[in-house]
Enzyme design. Structure first.
Site, PDB file in Angstrom:
ATOM      1  N   ASN A 154       0.800  -1.228   0.000  1.00  0.00           N
ATOM      2  CA  ASN A 154       0.000   0.000   0.000  1.00  0.00           C
ATOM      3  C   ASN A 154       0.831   1.275   0.000  1.00  0.00           C
ATOM      4  OD1 ASN A 154      -2.180  -1.630  -0.149  1.00  0.00           O
ATOM      5  ND2 ASN A 154      -2.785  -1.434   1.990  1.00  0.00           N
ATOM      6  N   ASP A 158      -7.063  -3.689   8.001  1.00  0.00           N
ATOM      7  CA  ASP A 158      -6.494  -4.792   7.211  1.00  0.00           C
ATOM      8  C   ASP A 158      -6.051  -5.955   8.093  1.00  0.00           C
ATOM      9  OD1 ASP A 158      -4.921  -2.646   4.717  1.00  0.00           O
ATOM     10  OD2 ASP A 158      -6.985  -3.286   5.043  1.00  0.00           O
TER      11      ASP A 158
HETATM   12  C1  EPZ Z   1      -6.497   1.859   1.439  1.00  0.00           C
HETATM   13  O1  EPZ Z   1      -7.685   1.704   0.689  1.00  0.00           O
HETATM   14  C2  EPZ Z   1      -5.807   0.509   1.368  1.00  0.00           C
HETATM   15  N1  EPZ Z   1      -5.495   0.173  -0.028  1.00  0.00           N
HETATM   16  C3  EPZ Z   1      -6.719  -0.564   1.966  1.00  0.00           C
HETATM   17  O2  EPZ Z   1      -5.998  -1.784   1.958  1.00  0.00           O
HETATM   18  C4  EPZ Z   1      -7.034  -0.186   3.411  1.00  0.00           C
HETATM   19  O3  EPZ Z   1      -7.928  -1.127   3.945  1.00  0.00           O
HETATM   20  C5  EPZ Z   1      -7.658   1.211   3.454  1.00  0.00           C
HETATM   21  O4  EPZ Z   1      -6.779   2.158   2.812  1.00  0.00           O
HETATM   22  C6  EPZ Z   1      -7.909   1.685   4.877  1.00  0.00           C
HETATM   23  O5  EPZ Z   1      -6.712   1.690   5.594  1.00  0.00           O
HETATM   24  C7  EPZ Z   1      -4.417   0.751  -0.607  1.00  0.00           C
HETATM   25  O6  EPZ Z   1      -3.727   1.563  -0.018  1.00  0.00           O
HETATM   26  C8  EPZ Z   1      -4.137   0.359  -2.024  1.00  0.00           C
HETATM   27  P1  EPZ Z   1      -9.988   4.579   2.262  1.00  0.00           P
HETATM   28  P2  EPZ Z   1      -8.575   3.017   0.347  1.00  0.00           P
HETATM   29  O7  EPZ Z   1     -10.179   5.529   1.126  1.00  0.00           O
HETATM   30  O8  EPZ Z   1      -7.692   4.164   0.084  1.00  0.00           O
HETATM   31  C9  EPZ Z   1     -14.616   5.435   2.420  1.00  0.00           C
HETATM   32  C10 EPZ Z   1      -5.655  -4.075   1.619  1.00  0.00           C
HETATM   33  O9  EPZ Z   1      -6.171  -5.074   2.126  1.00  0.00           O
HETATM   34  N2  EPZ Z   1     -14.394   6.343   1.269  1.00  0.00           N
HETATM   35  O10 EPZ Z   1      -9.218   5.023   3.455  1.00  0.00           O
HETATM   36  O11 EPZ Z   1      -9.564   2.626  -0.705  1.00  0.00           O
HETATM   37  C11 EPZ Z   1     -14.450   3.976   2.002  1.00  0.00           C
HETATM   38  O12 EPZ Z   1     -15.641   3.471   1.428  1.00  0.00           O
HETATM   39  C12 EPZ Z   1      -6.523  -2.895   1.217  1.00  0.00           C
HETATM   40  O13 EPZ Z   1      -4.415  -3.913   1.429  1.00  0.00           O
HETATM   41  C13 EPZ Z   1     -15.445   7.135   0.837  1.00  0.00           C
HETATM   42  O14 EPZ Z   1     -16.543   7.090   1.377  1.00  0.00           O
HETATM   43  O15 EPZ Z   1      -9.332   3.228   1.732  1.00  0.00           O
HETATM   44  C14 EPZ Z   1     -14.132   3.296   3.298  1.00  0.00           C
HETATM   45  O16 EPZ Z   1     -15.338   3.012   3.987  1.00  0.00           O
HETATM   46  C15 EPZ Z   1      -7.995  -3.160   1.453  1.00  0.00           C
HETATM   47  N3  EPZ Z   1     -15.247   7.967  -0.231  1.00  0.00           N
HETATM   48  C16 EPZ Z   1     -13.338   4.364   4.061  1.00  0.00           C
HETATM   49  O17 EPZ Z   1     -13.598   5.607   3.394  1.00  0.00           O
HETATM   50  C17 EPZ Z   1     -14.043   8.043  -0.875  1.00  0.00           C
HETATM   51  O18 EPZ Z   1     -13.914   8.847  -1.829  1.00  0.00           O
HETATM   52  C18 EPZ Z   1     -11.836   4.101   4.048  1.00  0.00           C
HETATM   53  O19 EPZ Z   1     -11.434   4.054   2.706  1.00  0.00           O
HETATM   54  C19 EPZ Z   1     -12.982   7.221  -0.421  1.00  0.00           C
HETATM   55  C20 EPZ Z   1     -13.181   6.380   0.657  1.00  0.00           C
END
Ligand code: EPZ
Length: 437
Positions: free
Chosen positions: A22, A304
């Site tokens: 990540n 995670d």
């Molecule tokens: C990153 O995903 C990681 N992936 C994820 O790891 C990790 O679980 C996550 O961060 C949380 O730590 C990478 O870095 C490639 P978020 P990301 O945007 O960026 C909501 C793994 O297993 N949200 O922090 O997609 C979303 O729906 C993966 O390695 C919105 O509502 O996570 C979620 O409920 C899985 N609108 C929350 O925020 C948006 O525009 C956290 O998502 C963006 C996100």
């Protein structure tokens, strides 16, 4: 493919973690912002990294992985479209939108789908890019973004989204003027991305805190960068040692990134010793005591590691409650753990886990990478043989997972699943290995 695991073998020995998935994925997207060549070292061999390299190639970037070093040269950058197939396979491909806008003024990206753990909206990304002056239209599953010049602005994130923080930090490095990102995510991977970009000539301040300030510059030049160790991979091995009542040294880590999991394992009565760049987990002859876990943005307990720690609770003494506050549907692994005898009740985002003395081997299927890792951990503790299908999900996020566990003494083999079994997996939850993070 499936993993065949014979449980109840103690894990002993030492394992070295790889570079963080990540961290390397956003850094690959960020290389688009840089002229010339970037040389990224400590890159893990993961399906997601191969997909990111394919995305780069589709944009005309010369991307070559040699051992654990990735060489990216953007001299030939001539495309601004990331194809549906690649974005479907890995939604983090979407992070190229901002860099393409900043470098070329245009980007055409397919809308990333949801995945097994939730709808995964991108509203915060798009709202932030529009605040920087991008014109964005979405139709027929495509995002059309254009901007003659991005202009810095003050952006407040409704949720400390990791991806949105990374995306807007990248896009604003070449914007005119200053950008302030408030309520930013604070994950170590964001700091690593900022370090790469600042070495390339960017001016980013406050990465790793709630307020990130970026002064736009005119040009970035590719640089050498070593990716930080993968704290989720490290945490997975630490939990594996506790689940299997073993003694494992996890090497090549940044202990500071592992505070939440270290504290939780100690609370469960597991001995964890910290050294300069390694953690020694000693659970020999100990049954963990049940603990409660609430997933939070960093520095809280990482979502995670929610599935892996659930595998530990499944064999702990007592009952523990897990609250998954980050994703809305991250309990797909529960039904599979119950097939092994785990006693788990899910109510919305909360799971009550009543620890059992014994789990029993069973055929189970992974539908996302962290849930898959949790099934392997549970199988290590279960009596008898388990078969974990959907290994391609695990391979997206763990480099040499089964080989490392075998080296630690686990009885685990990777075998080809017969077609009928494969079909069974593809019909499950998140579908094929794609549409993941
Ligand atoms: C990153 O995903 C990681 N992936 C994820 O790891 C990790 O679980 C996550 O961060 C949380 O730590 C990478 O870095 C490639 P978020 P990301 O945007 O960026 C909501 C793994 O297993 N949200 O922090 O997609 C979303 O729906 C993966 O390695 C919105 O509502 O996570 C979620 O409920 C899985 N609108 C929350 O925020 C948006 O525009 C956290 O998502 C963006 C996100």
């Amino acid at each position: 493919m499936k993993l065949v695991i014979k449980g109840r073998r103690p894990l002993t020995g030492s394992v070295k973690v790889h570079g963080a998935k990540n961290a390397v994925l956003p850094i690959i997207a960020a290389s688009i912002l840089c002229h010339g060549e970037s040389v990224i070292s400590q890159v893990p061999h993961l399906e997601d990294v191969y997909t990111a390299v394919e995305v780069m190639a589709s944009l005309g970037v010369d991307a070559r992985l040699k051992g654990s070093t990735l060489i990216l040269n953007t001299g030939g950058l001539d495309g601004f479209e990331a194809p549906y197939e690649l974005v479907r396979r890995m939604r983090a491909s979407f992070l190229v939108t901002g860099p393409l806008l900043a470098r070329l003024g245009h980007a055409r990206i397919s809308l990333p789908g949801g995945c097994a753990i939730g709808t995964r909206p991108i509203d915060l990304h798009l709202k932030g890019l529009e605040a920087l002056g991008a014109r964005i239209r979405t139709n027929h599953g495509l995002i059309e973004a254009s901007a003659s010049r991005l202009v810095g602005d003050r952006i407040y994130l409704d949720y400390p989204s990791v991806g949105a923080t990374e995306h807007l930090m990248m896009a604003s490095t070449l914007a005119e003027g200053t950008t302030i990102i408030e309520n930013a995510a604070e994950e170590p991977e964001i700091v690593d991305l900022a370090n790469y970009l600042n070495a390339a000539g960017a001016s980013i301040h406050g990465a790793g805190t709630k307020v990130v300030r970026v002064e736009g510059v005119n040009r970035l030049q590719g640089v050498r960068h070593q990716v930080i160790p993968d704290r989720i991979e490290a945490g997975t091995y630490m939990i594996a040692a506790a689940v299997a009542a073993g003694r494992v040294e996890v090497r090549g880590v940044v202990p500071d990134h592992l505070k939440a999991i270290t504290a939780k394992l100690r609370e469960a009565g597991i001995q964890v010793e910290e050294a300069e760049s390694s953690m020694l987990v000693d659970a020999i002859g100990r049954r963990p005591v049940a603990v409660n876990v609430k997933t939070m943005p960093y520095p809280g307990f990482p979502t995670d590691l929610q599935a892996p720690i659930m595998a530990l609770l499944a064999v702990s003494d007592g009952s523990g409650v897990i609250a998954e506050t980050v994703f809305e549907n991250r309990y797909i692994h529960v039904d599979e753990l119950k097939r092994m005898g785990a006693d788990i009740r899910v109510d919305g985002r909360t799971a009550l886990v009543r620890g059992k003395r014994m789990l029993y081997g069973a055929p189970v299927s992974a539908t996302d990478l962290r849930g898959g890792a949790a099934l392997v951990l549970a199988a290590l503790a279960a009596a008898g043989v388990s078969e974990v299908r959907g290994v391609e999900h695990i391979d997206r996020g763990y480099d040499s997972f089964d080989a490392n566990l075998r080296r630690l003494g686990a009885s685990i083999r990777r075998v080809r699943a017969v077609p009928a079994e494969e079909k069974a997996v593809s019909g499950l939850g998140g579908g094929s290995a794609g549409s993941g993070d």
